[in-house]
Design a protein around this motif. Structure first.
Motif, PDB file in Angstrom:
ATOM      1  N   THR A 135     -25.379 -37.007  68.225  1.00 48.68           N
ATOM      2  CA  THR A 135     -26.231 -36.261  67.309  1.00 48.68           C
ATOM      3  C   THR A 135     -25.895 -36.625  65.867  1.00 48.68           C
ATOM      4  O   THR A 135     -24.762 -37.004  65.546  1.00 48.68           O
ATOM      5  N   HIS A 136     -26.896 -36.502  64.995  1.00 47.31           N
ATOM      6  CA  HIS A 136     -26.678 -36.679  63.558  1.00 47.31           C
ATOM      7  C   HIS A 136     -26.324 -35.353  62.882  1.00 47.31           C
ATOM      8  O   HIS A 136     -25.905 -35.351  61.715  1.00 47.31           O
ATOM      9  N   ARG A 137     -26.472 -34.256  63.589  1.00 43.74           N
ATOM     10  CA  ARG A 137     -26.282 -32.944  62.974  1.00 43.74           C
ATOM     11  C   ARG A 137     -24.816 -32.681  62.650  1.00 43.74           C
ATOM     12  O   ARG A 137     -23.933 -32.874  63.481  1.00 43.74           O
ATOM     13  N   ASP A 138     -24.570 -32.187  61.437  1.00 43.49           N
ATOM     14  CA  ASP A 138     -23.207 -31.936  60.964  1.00 43.49           C
ATOM     15  C   ASP A 138     -22.866 -30.452  61.137  1.00 43.49           C
ATOM     16  O   ASP A 138     -22.633 -29.719  60.175  1.00 43.49           O
ATOM     17  N   LEU A 139     -22.847 -30.013  62.393  1.00 47.24           N
ATOM     18  CA  LEU A 139     -22.519 -28.627  62.697  1.00 47.24           C
ATOM     19  C   LEU A 139     -21.047 -28.494  63.065  1.00 47.24           C
ATOM     20  O   LEU A 139     -20.445 -29.427  63.613  1.00 47.24           O
ATOM     21  N   PRO A 140     -20.441 -27.332  62.787  1.00 46.37           N
ATOM     22  CA  PRO A 140     -19.071 -27.105  63.285  1.00 46.37           C
ATOM     23  C   PRO A 140     -19.077 -27.045  64.802  1.00 46.37           C
ATOM     24  O   PRO A 140     -20.086 -26.686  65.425  1.00 46.37           O
ATOM     25  N   LEU A 141     -17.950 -27.389  65.411  1.00 46.28           N
ATOM     26  CA  LEU A 141     -17.887 -27.445  66.870  1.00 46.28           C
ATOM     27  C   LEU A 141     -18.239 -26.114  67.521  1.00 46.28           C
ATOM     28  O   LEU A 141     -18.857 -26.080  68.581  1.00 46.28           O
ATOM     29  N   ARG A 142     -17.842 -25.016  66.896  1.00 50.82           N
ATOM     30  CA  ARG A 142     -18.132 -23.707  67.495  1.00 50.82           C
ATOM     31  C   ARG A 142     -19.635 -23.461  67.603  1.00 50.82           C
ATOM     32  O   ARG A 142     -20.100 -22.705  68.462  1.00 50.82           O
ATOM     33  N   ALA A 143     -20.420 -24.127  66.739  1.00 48.26           N
ATOM     34  CA  ALA A 143     -21.871 -23.949  66.785  1.00 48.26           C
ATOM     35  C   ALA A 143     -22.459 -24.567  68.045  1.00 48.26           C
ATOM     36  O   ALA A 143     -23.450 -24.073  68.580  1.00 48.26           O
ATOM     37  N   PHE A 144     -21.841 -25.654  68.535  1.00 51.01           N
ATOM     38  CA  PHE A 144     -22.333 -26.265  69.762  1.00 51.01           C
ATOM     39  C   PHE A 144     -22.082 -25.365  70.968  1.00 51.01           C
ATOM     40  O   PHE A 144     -22.784 -25.451  71.968  1.00 51.01           O
ATOM     41  N   VAL A 145     -21.072 -24.518  70.856  1.00 48.47           N
ATOM     42  CA  VAL A 145     -20.792 -23.553  71.923  1.00 48.47           C
ATOM     43  C   VAL A 145     -21.660 -22.315  71.752  1.00 48.47           C
ATOM     44  O   VAL A 145     -22.501 -21.992  72.599  1.00 48.47           O
ATOM     45  N   GLU A 146     -21.457 -21.618  70.656  1.00 44.12           N
ATOM     46  CA  GLU A 146     -22.135 -20.346  70.447  1.00 44.12           C
ATOM     47  C   GLU A 146     -23.649 -20.513  70.291  1.00 44.12           C
ATOM     48  O   GLU A 146     -24.443 -19.730  70.836  1.00 44.12           O
ATOM     49  N   GLY A 147     -24.052 -21.543  69.560  1.00 49.43           N
ATOM     50  CA  GLY A 147     -25.473 -21.745  69.314  1.00 49.43           C
ATOM     51  C   GLY A 147     -26.227 -22.129  70.575  1.00 49.43           C
ATOM     52  O   GLY A 147     -27.308 -21.594  70.855  1.00 49.43           O
ATOM     53  N   THR A 148     -25.654 -23.061  71.350  1.00 52.91           N
ATOM     54  CA  THR A 148     -26.331 -23.477  72.577  1.00 52.91           C
ATOM     55  C   THR A 148     -26.398 -22.333  73.579  1.00 52.91           C
ATOM     56  O   THR A 148     -27.421 -22.142  74.257  1.00 52.91           O
ATOM     57  N   ASN A 149     -25.331 -21.563  73.676  1.00 52.46           N
ATOM     58  CA  ASN A 149     -25.313 -20.453  74.638  1.00 52.46           C
ATOM     59  C   ASN A 149     -26.387 -19.410  74.351  1.00 52.46           C
ATOM     60  O   ASN A 149     -26.835 -18.702  75.268  1.00 52.46           O
ATOM     61  N   ARG A 150     -26.824 -19.307  73.113  1.00 50.05           N
ATOM     62  CA  ARG A 150     -27.907 -18.366  72.791  1.00 50.05           C
ATOM     63  C   ARG A 150     -29.194 -18.719  73.517  1.00 50.05           C
ATOM     64  O   ARG A 150     -30.025 -17.838  73.778  1.00 50.05           O
TER      65      ARG A 150
END
Length: 261
Positions: free
Chosen positions: A66-81
């Motif tokens: 991915t090109h997105r510069d998100l913090p790692l926790r966002a890949f966990v918390e954000g995807t789980n939403r």
């Protein structure tokens, strides 16, 4: 471009397996759609392997770029939403470019759960194989060491398995009885289609007295699937963990050690 490795837990009961396919909803499809909603871009997951319909996972490994510069926790918390209750991202780590979830894996740990009871359990019907008969656990235990090492597992695969070679390395096979359940843990470099399920089915047939413990060695030598045991139901199987070298990636050095109960 970043490469993100996900550790994924899922209950496979309602899915046609991990891999996207024309007929049926796959776990991979559901996660890719959730990631696309989070990232605003199309994502293709590369996994550490496939699980069949009804098989579960506690530690499936999959990666994407991915090109997105998100913090790692966002890949966990954000995807789980955006995921249903039976799928969850447990962890996310950034790994080196070119990371291959299958090719870089050193070993995988599968656990098979058997309910030892003459009475069915509604609570465990999707997560354990109920065996009503009393099993000779001593005989089953005596058969386990024959699996370990590098062998030809042609007798322990599905009839439609298309693997180019049937030789695989098994590092350990252990068995533990606890609270009315029998847990069979298998750690190895890789597995043929239905391999663990046929191994378990053959062990159960040994426990029922159909085969002697030395039948495992005979099957490995003679490669005859028709002489092996039944294929254990998918519901009892769970991918516990995929092991990777501790060379800047995220795994520890507990290679070849089954995950804790």
């Amino acid at each position: 471009m970043r490469t993100i490795k996900l550790t994924i837990e899922y209950d496979g009961t309602n899915y046609s397996g991990w891999q996207i396919q024309p007929n049926g909803l796959a776990v991979q499809q559901v996660i890719e759609e959730a990631l696309e909603r989070l990232l605003g871009e199309s994502v293709r997951l590369r996994s550490s392997g496939r699980t069949d319909a009804g098989v579960h996972a506690r530690g499936m490994a999959a990666a994407f770029t991915t090109h997105r510069d998100l913090p790692l926790r966002a890949f966990v918390e954000g995807t789980n939403r955006f995921l249903p209750a039976d799928i969850a991202i447990i962890d996310a780590n950034e790994v080196r470019a070119g990371f291959k979830p299958i090719g870089d894996a050193l070993a995988k740990h599968y656990r098979y759960t058997i309910l030892l009871s003459p009475v069915r359990s509604p609570l465990h019907r999707f997560h354990a194989w109920q065996v009503k008969e009393r099993l000779d656990l001593e005989a089953m235990g005596a058969a386990l060491p024959a699996f370990e090492g590098r062998h030809d597992f042609a007798a322990f695969r599905a009839s439609n398995c298309v693997a180019k070679t049937t030789v695989r390395r098994i590092d350990s096979v252990t068995m533990r009885q606890e609270d009315g359940f029998l847990f069979i843990d298998v750690v190895g470099e890789g597995f043929l289609k239905n391999m663990v399920r046929v191994m378990v089915g053959t062990l159960v047939d040994i426990g029922k007295g159909r085969f002697a413990p030395d039948h495992i060695a005979w099957l490995l030598q003679n490669r005859d699937r028709k002489k092996a045991g039944v294929t254990a139901p998918a519901c009892g199987l769970c991918l516990m963990k995929v092991f990777y070298p501790p060379d800047g990636r995220d795994e520890d050095e507990s290679i070849f050690q089954p995950a804790a109960f």
